[in-house]
Design a protein around this motif. Structure first.
Motif, PDB file in Angstrom:
ATOM      1  N   ASN A 185       0.825  -1.202   0.000  1.00 56.66           N
ATOM      2  CA  ASN A 185       0.000   0.000   0.000  1.00 56.66           C
ATOM      3  C   ASN A 185       0.864   1.259   0.000  1.00 56.66           C
ATOM      4  OD1 ASN A 185      -2.690   1.282   0.214  1.00 56.66           O
ATOM      5  ND2 ASN A 185      -1.886   1.975   2.161  1.00 56.66           N
ATOM      6  N   ALA A 186       1.908   1.255   0.788  1.00 55.91           N
ATOM      7  CA  ALA A 186       2.804   2.416   0.849  1.00 55.91           C
ATOM      8  C   ALA A 186       3.488   2.632  -0.505  1.00 55.91           C
ATOM      9  CB  ALA A 186       3.838   2.233   1.961  1.00 55.91           C
ATOM     10  N   ALA A 187       3.932   1.546  -1.130  1.00 55.78           N
ATOM     11  CA  ALA A 187       4.563   1.650  -2.452  1.00 55.78           C
ATOM     12  C   ALA A 187       3.555   2.160  -3.480  1.00 55.78           C
ATOM     13  CB  ALA A 187       5.135   0.303  -2.877  1.00 55.78           C
ATOM     14  N   SER A 188       2.322   1.680  -3.395  1.00 56.95           N
ATOM     15  CA  SER A 188       1.281   2.123  -4.317  1.00 56.95           C
ATOM     16  C   SER A 188       1.016   3.620  -4.166  1.00 56.95           C
ATOM     17  CB  SER A 188       0.005   1.319  -4.076  1.00 56.95           C
ATOM     18  OG  SER A 188      -1.024   1.751  -4.928  1.00 56.95           O
ATOM     19  N   ARG A 189       0.952   4.077  -2.935  1.00 56.67           N
ATOM     20  CA  ARG A 189       0.721   5.503  -2.682  1.00 56.67           C
ATOM     21  C   ARG A 189       1.900   6.338  -3.189  1.00 56.67           C
ATOM     22  NH1 ARG A 189      -3.278   7.143   0.608  1.00 56.67           N
ATOM     23  NH2 ARG A 189      -1.998   8.781   1.536  1.00 56.67           N
ATOM     24  N   ALA A 190       3.110   5.832  -3.010  1.00 58.87           N
ATOM     25  CA  ALA A 190       4.296   6.542  -3.492  1.00 58.87           C
ATOM     26  C   ALA A 190       4.286   6.607  -5.026  1.00 58.87           C
ATOM     27  CB  ALA A 190       5.569   5.866  -2.980  1.00 58.87           C
ATOM     28  N   PHE A 191       3.914   5.501  -5.666  1.00 58.20           N
ATOM     29  CA  PHE A 191       3.773   5.505  -7.127  1.00 58.20           C
ATOM     30  C   PHE A 191       2.734   6.542  -7.543  1.00 58.20           C
ATOM     31  CE2 PHE A 191       5.753   1.266  -7.985  1.00 58.20           C
ATOM     32  CZ  PHE A 191       6.506   1.652  -9.086  1.00 58.20           C
ATOM     33  N   GLY A 192       1.625   6.566  -6.820  1.00 60.19           N
ATOM     34  CA  GLY A 192       0.558   7.516  -7.139  1.00 60.19           C
ATOM     35  C   GLY A 192       1.042   8.952  -7.106  1.00 60.19           C
ATOM     36  N   SER A 193       1.883   9.272  -6.147  1.00 57.52           N
ATOM     37  CA  SER A 193       2.426  10.631  -6.043  1.00 57.52           C
ATOM     38  C   SER A 193       3.288  10.975  -7.257  1.00 57.52           C
ATOM     39  CB  SER A 193       3.257  10.783  -4.770  1.00 57.52           C
ATOM     40  OG  SER A 193       2.438  10.637  -3.633  1.00 57.52           O
ATOM     41  N   VAL A 194       4.114  10.047  -7.679  1.00 62.86           N
ATOM     42  CA  VAL A 194       4.972  10.284  -8.845  1.00 62.86           C
ATOM     43  C   VAL A 194       4.120  10.365 -10.110  1.00 62.86           C
ATOM     44  CG1 VAL A 194       6.864   9.362 -10.249  1.00 62.86           C
ATOM     45  CG2 VAL A 194       6.979   9.215  -7.755  1.00 62.86           C
ATOM     46  N   TYR A 195       3.187   9.441 -10.265  1.00 66.27           N
ATOM     47  CA  TYR A 195       2.308   9.470 -11.439  1.00 66.27           C
ATOM     48  C   TYR A 195       1.495  10.761 -11.496  1.00 66.27           C
ATOM     49  CZ  TYR A 195       2.976   4.830 -13.443  1.00 66.27           C
ATOM     50  OH  TYR A 195       3.502   3.734 -14.077  1.00 66.27           O
ATOM     51  N   ARG A 196       1.017  11.231 -10.364  1.00 61.11           N
ATOM     52  CA  ARG A 196       0.202  12.453 -10.333  1.00 61.11           C
ATOM     53  C   ARG A 196       0.948  13.606 -11.003  1.00 61.11           C
ATOM     54  NH1 ARG A 196      -0.327  12.439  -5.357  1.00 61.11           N
ATOM     55  NH2 ARG A 196      -1.929  10.904  -5.262  1.00 61.11           N
ATOM     56  N   VAL A 197       2.228  13.742 -10.690  1.00 61.46           N
ATOM     57  CA  VAL A 197       3.043  14.812 -11.265  1.00 61.46           C
ATOM     58  C   VAL A 197       3.259  14.570 -12.767  1.00 61.46           C
ATOM     59  CG1 VAL A 197       5.342  15.875 -11.235  1.00 61.46           C
ATOM     60  CG2 VAL A 197       4.178  15.331  -9.083  1.00 61.46           C
ATOM     61  N   LEU A 201      -2.580  11.240 -27.977  1.00 60.13           N
ATOM     62  CA  LEU A 201      -2.014  11.410 -26.641  1.00 60.13           C
ATOM     63  C   LEU A 201      -0.954  10.351 -26.331  1.00 60.13           C
ATOM     64  CD1 LEU A 201      -2.238  13.196 -24.107  1.00 60.13           C
ATOM     65  CD2 LEU A 201      -3.986  11.613 -23.268  1.00 60.13           C
ATOM     66  N   LYS A 202      -1.025   9.228 -27.018  1.00 59.40           N
ATOM     67  CA  LYS A 202      -0.071   8.139 -26.791  1.00 59.40           C
ATOM     68  C   LYS A 202       1.368   8.613 -26.981  1.00 59.40           C
ATOM     69  CE  LYS A 202       1.083   3.472 -28.326  1.00 59.40           C
ATOM     70  NZ  LYS A 202       0.725   2.378 -29.252  1.00 59.40           N
ATOM     71  N   GLU A 203       1.590   9.421 -27.988  1.00 56.25           N
ATOM     72  CA  GLU A 203       2.943   9.906 -28.260  1.00 56.25           C
ATOM     73  C   GLU A 203       3.468  10.747 -27.092  1.00 56.25           C
ATOM     74  OE1 GLU A 203       5.081  12.743 -31.530  1.00 56.25           O
ATOM     75  OE2 GLU A 203       3.589  11.296 -32.259  1.00 56.25           O
ATOM     76  N   ARG A 204       2.616  11.596 -26.550  1.00 57.25           N
ATOM     77  CA  ARG A 204       3.019  12.431 -25.417  1.00 57.25           C
ATOM     78  C   ARG A 204       3.230  11.596 -24.157  1.00 57.25           C
ATOM     79  NH1 ARG A 204      -1.293  16.585 -24.593  1.00 57.25           N
ATOM     80  NH2 ARG A 204      -0.026  17.050 -22.779  1.00 57.25           N
ATOM     81  N   ALA A 205       2.535  10.472 -24.052  1.00 53.72           N
ATOM     82  CA  ALA A 205       2.631   9.617 -22.857  1.00 53.72           C
ATOM     83  C   ALA A 205       3.840   8.688 -22.898  1.00 53.72           C
ATOM     84  CB  ALA A 205       1.356   8.786 -22.715  1.00 53.72           C
ATOM     85  N   ALA A 206       4.505   8.609 -24.032  1.00 54.98           N
ATOM     86  CA  ALA A 206       5.597   7.643 -24.203  1.00 54.98           C
ATOM     87  C   ALA A 206       6.719   7.826 -23.188  1.00 54.98           C
ATOM     88  CB  ALA A 206       6.151   7.724 -25.626  1.00 54.98           C
ATOM     89  N   GLU A 207       6.900   9.017 -22.685  1.00 58.92           N
ATOM     90  CA  GLU A 207       7.976   9.300 -21.744  1.00 58.92           C
ATOM     91  C   GLU A 207       7.642   8.849 -20.321  1.00 58.92           C
ATOM     92  OE1 GLU A 207      11.767  10.474 -20.842  1.00 58.92           O
ATOM     93  OE2 GLU A 207      10.877  10.285 -22.825  1.00 58.92           O
ATOM     94  N   VAL A 208       6.367   8.657 -20.030  1.00 53.22           N
ATOM     95  CA  VAL A 208       5.950   8.336 -18.651  1.00 53.22           C
ATOM     96  C   VAL A 208       6.618   7.061 -18.126  1.00 53.22           C
ATOM     97  CG1 VAL A 208       3.981   7.753 -17.168  1.00 53.22           C
ATOM     98  CG2 VAL A 208       3.803   9.654 -18.796  1.00 53.22           C
ATOM     99  N   PRO A 209       6.570   5.928 -18.840  1.00 54.49           N
ATOM    100  CA  PRO A 209       7.213   4.718 -18.287  1.00 54.49           C
ATOM    101  C   PRO A 209       8.709   4.887 -18.029  1.00 54.49           C
ATOM    102  CG  PRO A 209       5.759   4.132 -20.097  1.00 54.49           C
ATOM    103  CD  PRO A 209       5.857   5.635 -20.094  1.00 54.49           C
ATOM    104  N   ARG A 210       9.401   5.602 -18.896  1.00 53.84           N
ATOM    105  CA  ARG A 210      10.841   5.818 -18.683  1.00 53.84           C
ATOM    106  C   ARG A 210      11.083   6.637 -17.414  1.00 53.84           C
ATOM    107  NH1 ARG A 210      10.836   5.594 -24.346  1.00 53.84           N
ATOM    108  NH2 ARG A 210      10.132   7.723 -24.655  1.00 53.84           N
ATOM    109  N   ARG A 211      10.256   7.653 -17.211  1.00 58.58           N
ATOM    110  CA  ARG A 211      10.435   8.503 -16.034  1.00 58.58           C
ATOM    111  C   ARG A 211      10.061   7.755 -14.754  1.00 58.58           C
ATOM    112  NH1 ARG A 211       8.322  14.387 -17.169  1.00 58.58           N
ATOM    113  NH2 ARG A 211       9.395  14.736 -15.194  1.00 58.58           N
ATOM    114  N   ILE A 212       9.045   6.902 -14.832  1.00 57.89           N
ATOM    115  CA  ILE A 212       8.680   6.074 -13.670  1.00 57.89           C
ATOM    116  C   ILE A 212       9.822   5.112 -13.347  1.00 57.89           C
ATOM    117  CG2 ILE A 212       7.179   4.167 -12.927  1.00 57.89           C
ATOM    118  CD1 ILE A 212       5.878   6.905 -12.551  1.00 57.89           C
ATOM    119  N   ALA A 213      10.374   4.466 -14.380  1.00 57.24           N
ATOM    120  CA  ALA A 213      11.488   3.536 -14.161  1.00 57.24           C
ATOM    121  C   ALA A 213      12.648   4.255 -13.495  1.00 57.24           C
ATOM    122  CB  ALA A 213      11.923   2.914 -15.484  1.00 57.24           C
ATOM    123  N   ALA A 214      12.965   5.449 -13.961  1.00 59.11           N
ATOM    124  CA  ALA A 214      14.061   6.210 -13.362  1.00 59.11           C
ATOM    125  C   ALA A 214      13.753   6.545 -11.901  1.00 59.11           C
ATOM    126  CB  ALA A 214      14.310   7.481 -14.167  1.00 59.11           C
TER     127      ALA A 214
END
Length: 150
Positions: free
Chosen positions: A17-29, A105-118
């Motif tokens: 749950n804590a990891a999920s909430r932390a992911f949520g914070s990063v995804y929100r931004v 929108l897919k093209e603009r979203a392409a960077e999201v997984p890379r930034r999450i991984a980082a």
């Protein structure tokens, strides 16, 4: 059984749950620039991957019930990213498809997984291993829940 196992820091559910909430914070931004919430992003991921789908199938893929999914789809439709239409073959079924804007929108979203991984600080092998382990955990818990319901 020792009280040690009743400590909060020993609970896997709390860690997840804590990891999920932390992911949520990063995804929100990261998703703010796309105008998406995290649940909306998940819907878009499935539609980018699979194309047009019945709402029922979309819910199955996302593990969401229709009461949770319907408001998400309404907001995505109001934002011009998806369209919902009754199936020509079965009027009880509603299909969801991307609009041109949603597909773009897919093209603009392409960077999201890379930034999450980082943000995780893990390398790709560690991420793949963690995802595989979490999938195993989900399958085991699903099976346990079925046994308890029986």
């Amino acid at each position: 059984m020792s009280d040690t196992y009743l400590r909060l820091d020993r609970q896997i559910c709390f860690s997840l749950n804590a990891a999920s909430r932390a992911f949520g914070s990063v995804y929100r931004v990261l998703l703010k620039d796309l105008g998406l919430t995290y649940p909306q992003y998940l819907v878009m991921l499935v539609l980018w991957e699979d194309g047009e789908l019945p709402v029922k199938r979309l819910g199955e893929r996302l593990r969401l019930d229709s009461g949770t999914l319907s408001p998400l789809l309404k907001r995505l439709e109001a934002n011009g990213l998806v369209r919902r239409e009754r199936s020509a073959r079965d009027e009880r079924s509603v299909n969801v498809a991307l609009t041109e804007e949603g597909a773009a929108l897919k093209e603009r979203a392409a960077e999201v997984p890379r930034r999450i991984a980082a943000a995780t600080g893990f390398d790709l092998a560690e991420i793949d291993d963690l995802r595989a382990r979490l999938n195993q955990l989900t399958e085991a818990l699903d099976a346990a829940a079925l046994l308890q319901d029986a």
